[in-house]
Motif scaffolding. Structure first.
Motif, PDB file in Angstrom:
ATOM      1  N   UNK A  70     -28.050  14.826  12.548  1.00 21.16           N
ATOM      2  CA  UNK A  70     -27.094  15.871  12.167  1.00 21.16           C
ATOM      3  C   UNK A  70     -27.713  17.256  12.113  1.00 21.16           C
ATOM      4  N   UNK A  71     -28.918  17.373  11.547  1.00 19.86           N
ATOM      5  CA  UNK A  71     -29.533  18.694  11.387  1.00 19.86           C
ATOM      6  C   UNK A  71     -29.781  19.347  12.741  1.00 19.86           C
ATOM      7  N   UNK A  72     -30.308  18.575  13.686  1.00 18.69           N
ATOM      8  CA  UNK A  72     -30.568  19.147  15.005  1.00 18.69           C
ATOM      9  C   UNK A  72     -29.271  19.418  15.767  1.00 18.69           C
ATOM     10  N   UNK A  73     -28.266  18.587  15.561  1.00 24.88           N
ATOM     11  CA  UNK A  73     -26.974  18.862  16.174  1.00 24.88           C
ATOM     12  C   UNK A  73     -26.403  20.178  15.660  1.00 24.88           C
ATOM     13  N   UNK A  74     -26.514  20.411  14.355  1.00 22.88           N
ATOM     14  CA  UNK A  74     -26.015  21.657  13.769  1.00 22.88           C
ATOM     15  C   UNK A  74     -26.796  22.860  14.290  1.00 22.88           C
ATOM     16  N   UNK A  75     -28.112  22.705  14.409  1.00 22.34           N
ATOM     17  CA  UNK A  75     -28.925  23.796  14.946  1.00 22.34           C
ATOM     18  C   UNK A  75     -28.549  24.074  16.397  1.00 22.34           C
ATOM     19  N   UNK A  76     -28.310  23.008  17.152  1.00 21.81           N
ATOM     20  CA  UNK A  76     -27.877  23.191  18.528  1.00 21.81           C
ATOM     21  C   UNK A  76     -26.535  23.892  18.626  1.00 21.81           C
ATOM     22  N   UNK A  77     -25.616  23.558  17.736  1.00 18.31           N
ATOM     23  CA  UNK A  77     -24.309  24.220  17.741  1.00 18.31           C
ATOM     24  C   UNK A  77     -24.429  25.695  17.379  1.00 18.31           C
ATOM     25  N   UNK A  78     -25.366  26.032  16.492  1.00 16.94           N
ATOM     26  CA  UNK A  78     -25.585  27.445  16.189  1.00 16.94           C
ATOM     27  C   UNK A  78     -26.070  28.196  17.419  1.00 16.94           C
ATOM     28  N   UNK A  79     -26.892  27.540  18.235  1.00 14.82           N
ATOM     29  CA  UNK A  79     -27.353  28.156  19.476  1.00 14.82           C
ATOM     30  C   UNK A  79     -26.225  28.298  20.489  1.00 14.82           C
ATOM     31  N   UNK A  80     -25.179  27.493  20.337  1.00 11.40           N
ATOM     32  CA  UNK A  80     -24.015  27.571  21.215  1.00 11.40           C
ATOM     33  C   UNK A  80     -22.848  28.296  20.563  1.00 11.40           C
ATOM     34  N   UNK A  81     -23.082  28.931  19.417  1.00 10.53           N
ATOM     35  CA  UNK A  81     -21.994  29.571  18.679  1.00 10.53           C
ATOM     36  C   UNK A  81     -21.290  30.638  19.512  1.00 10.53           C
ATOM     37  N   UNK A  82     -22.031  31.272  20.438  1.00 10.60           N
ATOM     38  CA  UNK A  82     -21.416  32.302  21.285  1.00 10.60           C
ATOM     39  C   UNK A  82     -20.304  31.724  22.165  1.00 10.60           C
ATOM     40  N   UNK A  83     -20.282  30.408  22.328  1.00 14.39           N
ATOM     41  CA  UNK A  83     -19.269  29.776  23.162  1.00 14.39           C
ATOM     42  C   UNK A  83     -17.979  29.481  22.401  1.00 14.39           C
ATOM     43  N   UNK A  84     -17.988  29.670  21.088  1.00  9.13           N
ATOM     44  CA  UNK A  84     -16.781  29.419  20.318  1.00  9.13           C
ATOM     45  C   UNK A  84     -16.995  29.633  18.845  1.00  9.13           C
ATOM     46  N   UNK A  85     -16.110  30.393  18.227  1.00  9.30           N
ATOM     47  CA  UNK A  85     -16.235  30.724  16.813  1.00  9.30           C
ATOM     48  C   UNK A  85     -15.018  30.319  16.008  1.00  9.30           C
ATOM     49  N   UNK A  86     -14.128  29.560  16.623  1.00  5.78           N
ATOM     50  CA  UNK A  86     -12.893  29.191  15.940  1.00  5.78           C
ATOM     51  C   UNK A  86     -13.058  27.935  15.098  1.00  5.78           C
ATOM     52  N   UNK A  87     -13.766  26.945  15.618  1.00  3.08           N
ATOM     53  CA  UNK A  87     -13.926  25.681  14.907  1.00  3.08           C
ATOM     54  C   UNK A  87     -15.176  24.981  15.415  1.00  3.08           C
ATOM     55  N   UNK A 107     -17.032  28.945  11.281  1.00  5.79           N
ATOM     56  CA  UNK A 107     -18.334  29.073  11.926  1.00  5.79           C
ATOM     57  C   UNK A 107     -19.221  27.886  11.564  1.00  5.79           C
ATOM     58  N   UNK A 108     -20.222  27.642  12.395  1.00  5.86           N
ATOM     59  CA  UNK A 108     -21.121  26.516  12.176  1.00  5.86           C
ATOM     60  C   UNK A 108     -21.791  26.609  10.818  1.00  5.86           C
ATOM     61  N   UNK A 109     -22.274  27.782  10.466  1.00  6.43           N
ATOM     62  CA  UNK A 109     -23.008  27.937   9.205  1.00  6.43           C
ATOM     63  C   UNK A 109     -22.126  27.659   7.989  1.00  6.43           C
ATOM     64  N   UNK A 110     -20.816  27.837   8.129  1.00  7.43           N
ATOM     65  CA  UNK A 110     -19.909  27.634   7.004  1.00  7.43           C
ATOM     66  C   UNK A 110     -19.401  26.192   6.921  1.00  7.43           C
ATOM     67  N   UNK A 111     -19.088  25.620   8.057  1.00  2.98           N
ATOM     68  CA  UNK A 111     -18.544  24.264   8.070  1.00  2.98           C
ATOM     69  C   UNK A 111     -19.643  23.229   7.851  1.00  2.98           C
ATOM     70  N   UNK A 112     -20.758  23.414   8.552  1.00  5.72           N
ATOM     71  CA  UNK A 112     -21.839  22.422   8.517  1.00  5.72           C
ATOM     72  C   UNK A 112     -22.946  22.897   7.595  1.00  5.72           C
ATOM     73  N   UNK A 113     -22.651  22.951   6.324  1.00  4.26           N
ATOM     74  CA  UNK A 113     -23.644  23.379   5.347  1.00  4.26           C
ATOM     75  C   UNK A 113     -24.558  22.206   4.984  1.00  4.26           C
ATOM     76  N   UNK A 114     -25.498  22.466   4.094  1.00  4.27           N
ATOM     77  CA  UNK A 114     -26.496  21.454   3.760  1.00  4.27           C
ATOM     78  C   UNK A 114     -25.865  20.197   3.180  1.00  4.27           C
ATOM     79  N   UNK A 115     -24.882  20.372   2.325  1.00  3.59           N
ATOM     80  CA  UNK A 115     -24.233  19.219   1.706  1.00  3.59           C
ATOM     81  C   UNK A 115     -23.518  18.370   2.751  1.00  3.59           C
ATOM     82  N   UNK A 116     -22.847  19.035   3.703  1.00  3.41           N
ATOM     83  CA  UNK A 116     -22.128  18.300   4.745  1.00  3.41           C
ATOM     84  C   UNK A 116     -23.094  17.539   5.636  1.00  3.41           C
ATOM     85  N   UNK A 117     -24.186  18.181   6.022  1.00  2.00           N
ATOM     86  CA  UNK A 117     -25.140  17.537   6.915  1.00  2.00           C
ATOM     87  C   UNK A 117     -25.790  16.329   6.253  1.00  2.00           C
ATOM     88  N   UNK A 118     -25.979  16.400   4.951  1.00  2.00           N
ATOM     89  CA  UNK A 118     -26.598  15.293   4.228  1.00  2.00           C
ATOM     90  C   UNK A 118     -25.757  14.028   4.319  1.00  2.00           C
TER      91      UNK A 118
END
Length: 642
Positions: A70-87, A107-118
């Protein structure tokens, strides 16, 4: 909201006509080219065009099953955030084939926070970021999408299908599958599920997956780059036969499992670089990759029709530090700047105009603008300061929102504009919203003349493959000359890149593989074919900003609560808008397998106790093999017995 999803292996196998035959029987007028169905419309009574959800996809499988992806998936999505900011969203697969998901608008940082990733357990998973280009922005359309039968399948999709009414007709009339959103991604997922259902097997293998994807490629038209996960089995990536949307894969040595490899599938190579993966390879048009614990398998499922990446990926959408189809986005934009400089020089000499300064429109055009300035021998200056906490205006929903956010996003420094003839360089001019506001900002800052130069030719036609260029009438370049465009955006002069120069700027870096691109937004020629006036009219109706505003208004209940799939509730992330305190039923995971089946409601009624031995076998008449052992139906879909 994070939750677990228990895949269901209890679906009965039904012998049906194949997807290709079913769709053709439903629509005798369909025309085939190279076994791909291109006719984009069924009768108007069937269904409207679904929402098109452009974005970025990612999937990963780790060698160490005790580690969580999950953590690496979230980091990868942050790197792809420019491709979509809606959901955005992630679904992982944990022990015994159980899915865990977290997805929502935001945004990724808001939806996929530490608690969610855990709470996202499992060593493999799929992630997605999106921005909506048509239809609604409902929470229900956040990806990845999930279907429990057969086998438990999760899908993330980037692109747009252009024959969705036919697919919807088949799923409704032949496969009897319910489609719950207006997203074509859900259609694609259910087509795949239906194709896999026909195997009738308790456990599938790579041949079954390749066969299912091949069937989908034969009946689907449009652009799609997808990542898929099958519970307890592995991850899958596939790309349309024209290679319109980008997709690639990479690997790295596991740090904890000797001889083991971690694998990644993603929209852009920047994810590979940042996460420490190597040997990035593009998924070829019509190709499918399957990654399991046993390794990697590649197959050309259908013949490559063309190799035509979307030109707008290089002009605007992709990150400059990505490499797509062997072409460096950064170097292609440098070449765009060199070619544009020659056009600018010739035009300025013809008009008798001398430019004092070259200023980029942040951020995408910065690379090209620097090349223009160096070629012209004119100072390069950063005349606009960007507020990095405002998103990309191009992918913001609604014309009024985009217009207001231009000035919130950029601030002009008067010292770089005062009493100067300014050459503004932008990557493209789409609606003209940004260009008009920026031109006015330059004048307000004291510029004597404002000349706008675009790295792309005039955009005159809508994009039907997943990028938000909606109604032709909203495109500033539609049925306007360059002089009329200059007047519309308030510039003294507008200079465009030529299409041959744009194509050459990209093709020169990998001419042996890619020498043509999808340039439909400039030419109106669509590489998949079958795009006619009726299709464009229907698409524009769905995609127009007015339609989006109406859908948004309809999504609000009488108390201002968000309606998710028609259910009123607060938008606090609880599934289907339902408060967690209202759900008092016993979770399926706490019941035994037989009890789950026996208590399953049929058409809203409780069924009597019954023998489930005939339900769980999934043996087809053609003989996929009898199963002597009664499967563990409480877990269901552990295809490798994990």
């Amino acid at each position: 909201m994070c939750e677990y999803l228990l895949p269901n292996a209890l679906s009965n196998h039904s012998k049906r006509t194949s997807s290709v035959q079913g769709i053709v029987q439903a629509n005798p007028s369909l025309q085939h080219t190279d076994s791909i169905i291109f006719s984009p419309f069924c009768p108007a009574s069937i269904h409207s065009i679904p929402a098109i959800l452009q974005g970025g996809v990612i999937a990963t499988l780790l060698a160490n099953q005790n580690h969580h992806a999950a953590a690496e998936l979230a980091e990868g999505l942050q790197l792809l955030q420019h491709r979509g900011q809606d959901a955005c969203g992630i679904v992982t697969c944990g022990p015994r084939g159980r899915f865990y998901q977290c997805k929502s608008n935001g945004m990724v940082r808001d939806v996929l926070d530490e608690k969610s990733l855990y709470q996202l357990i499992g060593s493999m998973g799929v992630g997605h970021v999106r921005y909506p280009t048509a239809g609604s922005s409902a929470h229900s359309e956040a990806q990845p999408f999930y279907v429990n039968s057969p086998y438990g399948i999760v899908l993330g999709h980037n692109g747009n299908l252009t024959n969705t009414p036919h697919l919807h007709y088949y799923l409704d009339h032949y496969a009897h599958r319910h489609i719950n959103t207006s997203s074509d991604s859900e259609l694609l997922l259910n087509m795949l599920a239906d194709a896999l259902q026909k195997t009738g097997k308790f456990r599938i293998d790579s041949d079954d997956v390749f066969r299912a994807v091949r069937e989908i490629m034969q009946v689907s038209s449009g652009a799609y780059a997808c990542t898929m996960m099958i519970a307890g089995y592995g991850i899958v990536g596939f790309r349309d036969p024209n290679g319109i949307r980008p997709l690639g894969w990479a690997k790295r040595k596991s740090e904890s499992i000797e001889g083991g490899w971690d694998y990644l599938i993603a929209s852009e190579s920047v994810v590979c670089d940042a996460l420490g993966f190597t040997e990035w390879k593009d998924v070829l048009p019509g190709e499918t990759i399957i990654i399991t614990r046993n390794g990697v398998q590649l197959q050309q499922c259908v013949p490559k029709r063309t190799y035509t990446p979307d030109m707008f990926e290089f002009v605007y959408f992709a990150r400059p530090d990505s490499v797509i189809d062997g072409i460096s986005v950064y170097r292609s934009r440098m070449a765009m700047g060199d070619a544009l400089a020659e056009n600018v020089r010739a035009r300025l000499e013809k008009e008798g105009v001398h430019v004092d300064v070259v200023i980029p429109v942040p951020d995408t055009s910065r690379v090209a603008a620097l090349q223009v300035a160096q070629s012209l021998g004119v100072p390069f200056r950063e005349g606009f300061v960007k507020n990095r906490y405002v998103g990309r205006t191009f992918i913001m929903p609604g014309q009024e929102v985009r217009r207001k956010n231009v000035r919130r996003k950029l601030n002009a420094m008067a010292m770089e504009f005062a009493d100067k003839v300014v050459l503004l360089v932008d990557d493209s001019i789409v609606r003209g919203t940004t260009s008009r506001e920026i031109t006015q900002m330059a004048r307000d800052a004291g510029a004597k003349k404002v000349i706008m130069a675009s790295c792309a030719p005039p955009i005159r036609y809508p994009n039907v493959y997943g990028i938000d260029m909606p109604s032709r009438h909203e495109l500033v370049g539609h049925q306007r000359t360059e002089e009329e465009i200059s007047h519309a955006i308030g510039a003294d002069l507008t200079i465009y890149q030529t299409l041959p120069d744009l194509v050459g700027s990209c093709a020169q870096f990998n001419p042996s593989v890619v020498n043509e691109f999808d340039c439909s937004v400039f030419t109106g020629k669509y590489v998949t074919g079958g795009i006619d006036e009726e299709y464009l009219a229907g698409l524009e109706t769905m995609r127009s900003d007015n339609a989006k505003r109406k859908l948004k208004a309809k999504s609000l209940g009488p108390n201002g609560h968000l309606l998710v799939n028609g259910i009123s509730g607060s938008s606090n992330g609880n599934a289907e808008g339902q408060s967690s305190s209202e759900n008092t039923s016993t979770p399926a995971s706490t019941k035994g397998g037989a009890e789950v089946v026996a208590s399953m409601p049929v058409n809203g009624a409780e069924t009597p106790e019954r023998d489930v031995s005939q339900v769980v076998g999934l043996n087809n008449a053609e003989g996929s093999g009898d199963h002597s052992e009664h499967p563990d139906v409480a877990v269901g879909l552990s295809n490798l017995g994990l």
